[in-house]
Scaffold this motif. Structure first.
Motif, PDB file in Angstrom:
ATOM      1  N   ARG A 132       0.829  -1.206   0.000  1.00  0.00           N
ATOM      2  CA  ARG A 132       0.000   0.000   0.000  1.00  0.00           C
ATOM      3  C   ARG A 132       0.865   1.259   0.000  1.00  0.00           C
ATOM      4  N   LEU A 136       0.939   4.182  -2.962  1.00  0.00           N
ATOM      5  CA  LEU A 136       0.653   5.599  -2.728  1.00  0.00           C
ATOM      6  C   LEU A 136       1.844   6.475  -3.114  1.00  0.00           C
ATOM      7  N   ALA A 172      -7.469   6.368  -0.055  1.00  0.00           N
ATOM      8  CA  ALA A 172      -6.401   7.255   0.413  1.00  0.00           C
ATOM      9  C   ALA A 172      -6.715   8.712   0.084  1.00  0.00           C
ATOM     10  N   GLU A 177      -4.692  11.298   2.387  1.00  0.00           N
ATOM     11  CA  GLU A 177      -3.322  10.800   2.480  1.00  0.00           C
ATOM     12  C   GLU A 177      -2.541  11.124   1.212  1.00  0.00           C
TER      13      GLU A 177
END
Length: 236
Positions: A132, A136, A172, A177
């Protein structure tokens, strides 16, 4: 860049800082070192490297560093010698064990990336926090360019991971994020490229275009929600 063992031409062992190369602490256990090596080997092995062909020379150089780091840290005696001296060249030959760099490297080259190791790593990596985080970071770094993202995220496959990655990215974005990226490439272009790579038929391409937008272009709702939250914060 040669990817066959017989074609390898090796120089002297590279000078590396083993703990940094394998990204482990000096207190790491031998099991942790082995796991870190397998991960790094899978990432940089020229035969499994997912980057462009012109990047394989760099992968070969990096894989040599990874192999040398493991030669030192993977053997408790060599590791102790290195911890005491801080020199890899003084840590390879121990007592009556004469280290042959060529033989060792060829063995690692042949065995580091097998069906079993890839399968084991894939099972542990997919769905992990590490994957993950990599997704990102790649999304932000490459501004939503999914071709580059799939090259960056290990053992990823657009034919398998597209929906899952889209879900992770949209979540996200909701949590702020990451910032939504308006990539110029349309989702249709992404699906066309996907079909070309994996041999999809024209009918499947048309069907695919009716699906939700790809992570290259997060839903408009994500942009609107992000904009509203920023407006509220600025008024506060």
């Amino acid at each position: 860049m040669p990817t066959n063992i017989e074609d390898l031409e090796l120089d002297e062992p590279p000078n590396v800082e083993p703990y940094e190369v394998l990204a482990v602490e000096k207190t790491a256990t031998q099991d942790q070192i082995k796991t870190a090596y397998r991960k790094a080997a899978l990432k940089w092995h020229p035969g499994a490297h997912l980057a462009k062909p012109e990047d394989k020379d760099a992968a070969h150089t990096k894989f040599q560093e990874v192999a040398l780091a493991y030669a030192v840290l993977g053997d408790p005696r060599r590791r102790t010698r290195y911890d005491n001296t801080g020199r890899t060249d003084d840590s390879l030959d121990i007592d009556d064990d004469i280290f042959n760099w060529g033989d060792f490297y060829r063995a690692q080259f042949a065995n580091a990336v097998t069906e079993a190791t890839i399968s084991s790593f894939t099972t542990d990596y997919k769905g992990s926090e590490e994957e993950r985080d990599a997704l990102l970071q790649a999304y932000t770094k490459y501004k939503g360019d999914m071709d580059k993202i799939y090259q960056q995220v290990m053992v990823s496959n657009p034919a398998v991971d597209e929906d899952r990655f889209r879900g992770i990215l949209n979540e996200a974005i909701e949590k702020e994020e990451i910032t939504p990226q308006r990539n110029k490439a349309r989702s249709e272009d992404f699906l066309d490229n996907l079909a070309e790579k994996y041999g999809a038929t024209a009918s499947s391409k048309k069907k695919g275009k009716k699906r939700a937008q790809s992570p290259e272009e997060p839903p408009e709702e994500a942009f609107e929600k992000t904009a509203k939250r920023k407006t509220k914060k600025s008024k506060a």
